[in-house]
Design a protein around this motif. Structure first.
Motif, mmCIF file in Angstrom:
data_model
loop_
_atom_site.group_PDB
_atom_site.id
_atom_site.type_symbol
_atom_site.label_atom_id
_atom_site.label_comp_id
_atom_site.label_asym_id
_atom_site.label_seq_id
_atom_site.Cartn_x
_atom_site.Cartn_y
_atom_site.Cartn_z
ATOM 1 N N HIS A 77 64.471 63.281 23.395
ATOM 2 C CA HIS A 77 65.630 62.594 23.977
ATOM 3 C C HIS A 77 66.648 62.226 22.889
ATOM 4 N N MET A 78 66.162 61.607 21.820
ATOM 5 C CA MET A 78 67.046 61.238 20.712
ATOM 6 C C MET A 78 67.647 62.498 20.099
ATOM 7 N N GLU A 84 56.073 59.003 24.605
ATOM 8 C CA GLU A 84 55.507 60.342 24.432
ATOM 9 C C GLU A 84 55.482 60.795 22.968
ATOM 10 N N VAL A 85 56.201 60.094 22.116
ATOM 11 C CA VAL A 85 56.209 60.416 20.680
ATOM 12 C C VAL A 85 55.091 59.649 19.971
ATOM 13 N N HIS A 86 55.120 58.325 20.091
ATOM 14 C CA HIS A 86 54.188 57.502 19.307
ATOM 15 C C HIS A 86 52.748 57.598 19.783
HETATM 16 FE FE1 SF4 Z 1 59.633 57.227 22.560
HETATM 17 FE FE2 SF4 Z 1 61.929 58.554 22.391
HETATM 18 FE FE3 SF4 Z 1 61.598 56.632 24.229
HETATM 19 FE FE4 SF4 Z 1 61.792 55.982 21.622
HETATM 20 S S1 SF4 Z 1 63.388 56.903 22.900
HETATM 21 S S2 SF4 Z 1 60.304 55.174 23.119
HETATM 22 S S3 SF4 Z 1 60.757 57.719 20.692
HETATM 23 S S4 SF4 Z 1 60.491 58.584 24.121
#
Ligand code: SF4
Ligand code: 13P
Length: 345
Positions: A304-305, A216-218
């Motif tokens: 999440h991070m 969802e980020v990239h």
């Molecule tokens: Fe994407 Fe966050 Fe999952 Fe990494 S941890 S793949 S940035 S959603």
């Protein structure tokens, strides 16, 4: 290290990105964490996306998923505190069944890990009998247990080639799969509404069967973002994580795991950089390389991070929370795919 020394150390690296009153508070927290870490015989592993004050104070080791998995496999400590997301801590538990593995925030998930179930993998295997399954480390134990090989962004192409198979099922990140397919010269199909359904291999081509999972980020980065950045800053070096779309990776100057991106910035002499990945990583690099000019895109964060804080890390050590459990025989089955990956090198 006492609080005063920790504070000075953090100030030296972070004075430009964190206000002073916050640095003092973080130094106090970090000192308490380091004290408890010794007392509890723990090792702290920190992913490259951790927020700057945490990243630069408490982890014994920082790195990408592959590097931290290796560190987890090597440790002789009783406890592993994983400052990352659940699939990372779970992987550490799978390879360390007799150690206590703690994830500081119970809700630190991942959109890729949530995109596929063990049932989905069983259905794919039934449809493509005998085809090896390579699964990204960003998955949970039940999915790994159905897989032949695990891989990370740092070794995905190498693992696919190591299967020795003309056709490989690669799960669950569609974009990583498409990037690996391009790198290894394979055709790819991704089942689902946007994808073709059947892979036709004519004997001269190799193939991959993907899955429509996305980070969802990239997935937010676009070729237009890359073009606009280049127009505004013609001298910029653009680095994209391979969870970005193949079009974005193609438009960038470099693609690799988070650790590979950091190494590329270290070794390059470009006048400025744009990282197409979670934004904290840019701050972490600049803290150690104040001469590097980094463009920021801080609207793109991993929720999440970002759950993992110094406060939670302290609580994890104090109260032994949140402990990761993986029941047998699922753990043993999941461990096979990780052991295979680690033995590929
Ligand atoms: Fe994407 Fe966050 Fe999952 Fe990494 S941890 S793949 S940035 S959603
Ligand atoms: P790396 O293994 O490259 O650190 O990637 C992990 C991740 O979740 C990226 O979003």
């Amino acid at each position: 290290m006492g609080t005063a020394t920790l504070y000075e150390e953090l100030k030296r690296k972070l004075a430009d990105v964190v206000p002073d009153f916050e640095l003092r508070l973080k130094a106090e927290l970090a000192e308490e964490i380091l004290r408890l870490k010794e007392e509890r015989n723990a090792v702290i592993l920190g992913h490259n996306y951790m927020e700057p004050a945490l990243f630069h104070s408490v982890p014994d080791f920082t790195g990408d998923s592959l590097g931290l998995c290796r560190r987890a496999a090597e440790t002789d400590k009783e406890r592993i505190v994983f400052c990352g997301v659940r699939f990372m801590a779970e992987t550490a538990k799978i390879i360390n069944p007799h150690k206590t593995v703690l994830l500081p925030a119970a809700e630190a998930g991942c959109s890729l890990a949530a995109s596929i179930t063990a049932e989905d993998v069983r259905a794919l295997k039934a449809r493509h009998p005998g085809v090896p399954v390579v699964t990204y480390i960003n998955t949970y134990a039940d999915v790994k247990a159905e897989s032949d090989y695990c891989c990370t962004s740092g070794n995905a192409a190498k693992v696919v080639e190591a299967t020795g198979s003309d056709v490989v099922i690669f799960l669950p990140d569609e974009y990583l799969a498409r990037n690996v397919a391009r790198e290894t010269g394979r055709r790819i199909v991704v089942p689902g509404p946007s994808g073709e359904d059947e892979l036709v291999i004519d004997g001269s081509t190799k193939g991959m069967i993907g899955w429509p999972g996305r980070c969802e980020v990239h997935e937010k980065f676009t070729v237009e973002d890359v073009d606009n950045a280049r127009k505004q800053f013609p001298d910029v070096l653009i680095l994209a994580h391979p969870e970005c779309s193949p079009e974005v990776v193609e438009a960038a100057d470099f693609s690799g795991s988070t650790t590979a991106m950091i190494a590329e910035v270290h070794s390059s002499s470009a006048s400025r950089y744009l990282l197409l990945t979670e934004c904290s990583m840019g701050d972490n690099i600049v803290a150690e390389n104040p001469d590097k000019e980094m463009l920021r895109m801080c609207s793109v964060r991993c929720p999440h991070m970002n759950n993992i804080t110094l406060e939670d890390t302290l609580a994890a050590l104090k109260y032994d929370r949140y402990e990761i459990e993986v029941p047998e025989p699922l753990r043993t089955q999941a461990a096979r795919s990780i052991d295979r990956m680690l033995s590929i090198g």
